[in-house]
Design a protein around this motif. Structure first.
Motif, short mmCIF file in Angstrom:
data_model
loop_
_atom_site.label_atom_id
_atom_site.label_comp_id
_atom_site.label_asym_id
_atom_site.label_seq_id
_atom_site.Cartn_x
_atom_site.Cartn_y
_atom_site.Cartn_z
N LYS A 267 0.82 -1.21 0.00
CA LYS A 267 0.00 0.00 0.00
C LYS A 267 0.85 1.25 0.00
N ASN A 268 1.90 1.27 0.83
CA ASN A 268 2.74 2.47 0.91
C ASN A 268 4.16 2.09 1.31
N PRO A 269 5.01 1.79 0.32
CA PRO A 269 6.39 1.39 0.63
C PRO A 269 7.26 2.51 1.17
N ASP A 270 6.74 3.75 1.17
CA ASP A 270 7.51 4.87 1.71
C ASP A 270 7.51 4.89 3.23
N ILE A 271 6.56 4.19 3.84
CA ILE A 271 6.49 4.12 5.30
C ILE A 271 7.43 3.02 5.78
N GLY A 272 8.20 3.29 6.83
CA GLY A 272 9.10 2.29 7.38
C GLY A 272 8.34 1.02 7.75
N ILE A 273 8.92 -0.13 7.44
CA ILE A 273 8.20 -1.40 7.64
C ILE A 273 8.87 -2.24 8.74
N LEU A 274 8.04 -2.82 9.60
CA LEU A 274 8.50 -3.73 10.63
C LEU A 274 8.71 -5.12 10.06
N CYS A 275 9.62 -5.87 10.67
CA CYS A 275 9.72 -7.30 10.35
C CYS A 275 8.58 -8.03 11.05
N SER A 276 7.86 -8.87 10.31
CA SER A 276 6.80 -9.67 10.92
C SER A 276 7.42 -10.73 11.82
N ALA A 277 6.58 -11.43 12.58
CA ALA A 277 7.09 -12.47 13.48
C ALA A 277 7.82 -13.55 12.71
N SER A 278 7.25 -13.97 11.58
CA SER A 278 7.90 -15.02 10.79
C SER A 278 9.21 -14.53 10.18
N GLU A 279 9.27 -13.25 9.83
CA GLU A 279 10.51 -12.68 9.29
C GLU A 279 11.59 -12.64 10.37
N CYS A 280 11.21 -12.30 11.60
CA CYS A 280 12.17 -12.29 12.70
C CYS A 280 12.73 -13.69 12.94
N ILE A 281 11.84 -14.68 12.93
CA ILE A 281 12.28 -16.07 13.13
C ILE A 281 13.20 -16.49 11.98
N ARG A 282 12.83 -16.11 10.77
CA ARG A 282 13.64 -16.44 9.59
C ARG A 282 15.03 -15.83 9.71
N ILE B 241 21.68 -12.77 2.35
CA ILE B 241 20.27 -12.62 2.01
C ILE B 241 19.83 -11.16 2.15
N PRO B 242 19.18 -10.60 1.11
CA PRO B 242 18.61 -9.25 1.25
C PRO B 242 17.42 -9.26 2.19
N LEU B 243 17.24 -8.20 2.96
CA LEU B 243 16.16 -8.10 3.92
C LEU B 243 15.34 -6.85 3.63
N ARG B 244 14.02 -7.00 3.64
CA ARG B 244 13.14 -5.86 3.35
C ARG B 244 12.86 -5.03 4.59
N GLY B 245 12.60 -5.69 5.71
CA GLY B 245 12.23 -4.99 6.94
C GLY B 245 13.30 -4.02 7.39
N GLN B 246 12.87 -2.89 7.92
CA GLN B 246 13.79 -1.87 8.39
C GLN B 246 13.89 -1.83 9.92
N TYR B 247 12.95 -2.53 10.58
CA TYR B 247 12.90 -2.50 12.04
C TYR B 247 12.66 -3.92 12.54
N TYR B 248 13.67 -4.45 13.22
CA TYR B 248 13.62 -5.80 13.78
C TYR B 248 13.14 -5.67 15.22
N GLU B 249 11.87 -5.99 15.43
CA GLU B 249 11.23 -5.78 16.73
C GLU B 249 10.95 -7.15 17.33
N MET B 250 11.66 -7.48 18.40
CA MET B 250 11.65 -8.85 18.90
C MET B 250 11.47 -8.88 20.42
N ILE B 251 10.77 -9.89 20.89
CA ILE B 251 10.64 -10.09 22.33
C ILE B 251 11.96 -10.59 22.89
N MET B 252 12.26 -10.20 24.12
CA MET B 252 13.38 -10.79 24.84
C MET B 252 12.82 -11.97 25.63
#
Length: 340
Positions: free
Chosen positions: A197-212, A225-236
């Motif tokens: 919808k709007n690639p200009d907005i910063g994108i979070l990594c989804s849960a599956s992307e974080c696991i990947r 590997i190239p990565l699309r997500g700009q913000y890796y948001e993960m639980i400790m």
């Protein structure tokens, strides 16, 4: 002298494996040899979860204003859409936990939304927020954008709803804050829709992307590997073992699994690699000094907390983890930053 074909095969295999390992290690430490570093529009150390759900009622304007007054770098909030297509800030679509009324936001007109309860239990901490704050109104996302036009905001799109995604995108564009907004969802499907919808907005990594990302790291493939997500948001994961966050776990097997996951995720080499690629690493939801220290010691860029005052005080005592004036100047002038 004729070499045994089997020996030749083994030597070739060893050479290939050795080359792969050496290349992987090199790119792990110097990822920009292969990948263009992502442009960092801002750096956020101090992130207020739901505006600081431990100090004011979550996702309210009072909570957001309190966090901003403290100097938070980013507000994290959650969005749903009402029956009359108003984007509201609320974690749950069902109003029962927050208001006591068993109804869905998506089935309710904005003007008919009830007030929040006077006390709300924190999701990641075994306590209630009883701030006594008079602000119990579920706010509009538009009001948040109006009130804080220059502050980075992390928008969690809570459900797979095309109209919600469309409306949030429209509001971001309307208030000219694509460069100050981060959005996404734990679901890869919803995150993909946001990006489309709007690639200009910063994108979070989804849960599956974080696991990947974690799995790729331990196979040595991540540096390639190239990565699309700009913000890796993960639980400790280790916060689950703390009784202040969750009921005490009695199963030794579960506790062992959590410790293993924690050791895999909280890896300094992984976190530093992502930071060097311009992917900011945030850990949630941390509410104790020991957790702040652990996250930053492993190289996390930012920490998400329910207690913005507590995190502010900790950062003031540990100035090496606060943004330098040089960093701020670099971001304001659009220059790339080298996050160590």
């Amino acid at each position: 002298m004729t070499l045994n074909p089997t020996l030749i095969g083994v030597m070739i295999l060893v050479a290939i494996v050795t080359g792969y390992i050496l290349t992987s290690i090199t790119l792990l430490h110097f990822p920009t040899l292969l990948h263009k570093k992502k442009k960092q529009r801002f750096i956020c150390r101090h992130i207020s979860h739901r505006g600081g759900a431990g100090e004011n009622l979550e996702n309210t304007m009072a909570a957001f204003q309190h966090a901003v007054d403290l100097g938070t770098d980013m507000l994290e909030l959650d969005c749903h859409i009402t029956a009359d297509n108003q984007v509201v800030v609320s974690h749950d679509n069902n109003l029962k936990r927050g208001t006591g009324q068993d109804a869905l936001i998506s089935d309710t007109l904005y003007e008919d939304l009830p007030l929040l309860k006077e006390s709300l239990k924190l999701d990641f901490y075994q306590t209630h927020c009883t701030s006594g704050c008079k602000d119990r109104q579920i706010p509009l996302l538009e009001d948040v954008f109006k009130q804080f036009p220059n502050l980075p905001i992390n928008v969690d799109i809570k459900i797979d709803n095309d109209e919600l995604i469309n409306r949030v995108s429209e509001l971001v564009v309307k208030y000219n804050r694509s460069h100050l907004t981060v959005w996404g969802n734990k679901s890869i499907q919803v995150t993909n829709k946001c990006y489309s919808k709007n690639p200009d907005i910063g994108i979070l990594c989804s849960a599956s992307e974080c696991i990947r990302i974690v799995l790729l790291f331990y196979t040595g493939l991540l540096p390639f590997i190239p990565l699309r997500g700009q913000y890796y948001e993960m639980i400790m994961p280790s916060i689950i073992l703390d009784k202040t966050h969750a009921p005490t776990l009695t199963s030794k097997g579960v506790r062992l699994l959590i410790r293993i996951l924690d050791s895999m995720i909280m890896n300094g080499s992984l976190i530093r690699h992502l930071n060097k690629r311009g992917i900011q690493t945030y850990f949630w939801v941390l509410n104790e000094d020991s957790e702040f220290e652990k996250a930053f010691n492993y190289g996390a860029v930012g920490v998400m907390t329910d207690f913005p005052t507590k995190l502010k005080n900790w950062l003031e005592l540990h100035p090496q983890n606060t943004m330098t004036r040089q960093d701020e100047h670099s971001v304001q002038n659009g220059r790339l930053l080298e996050t160590n």
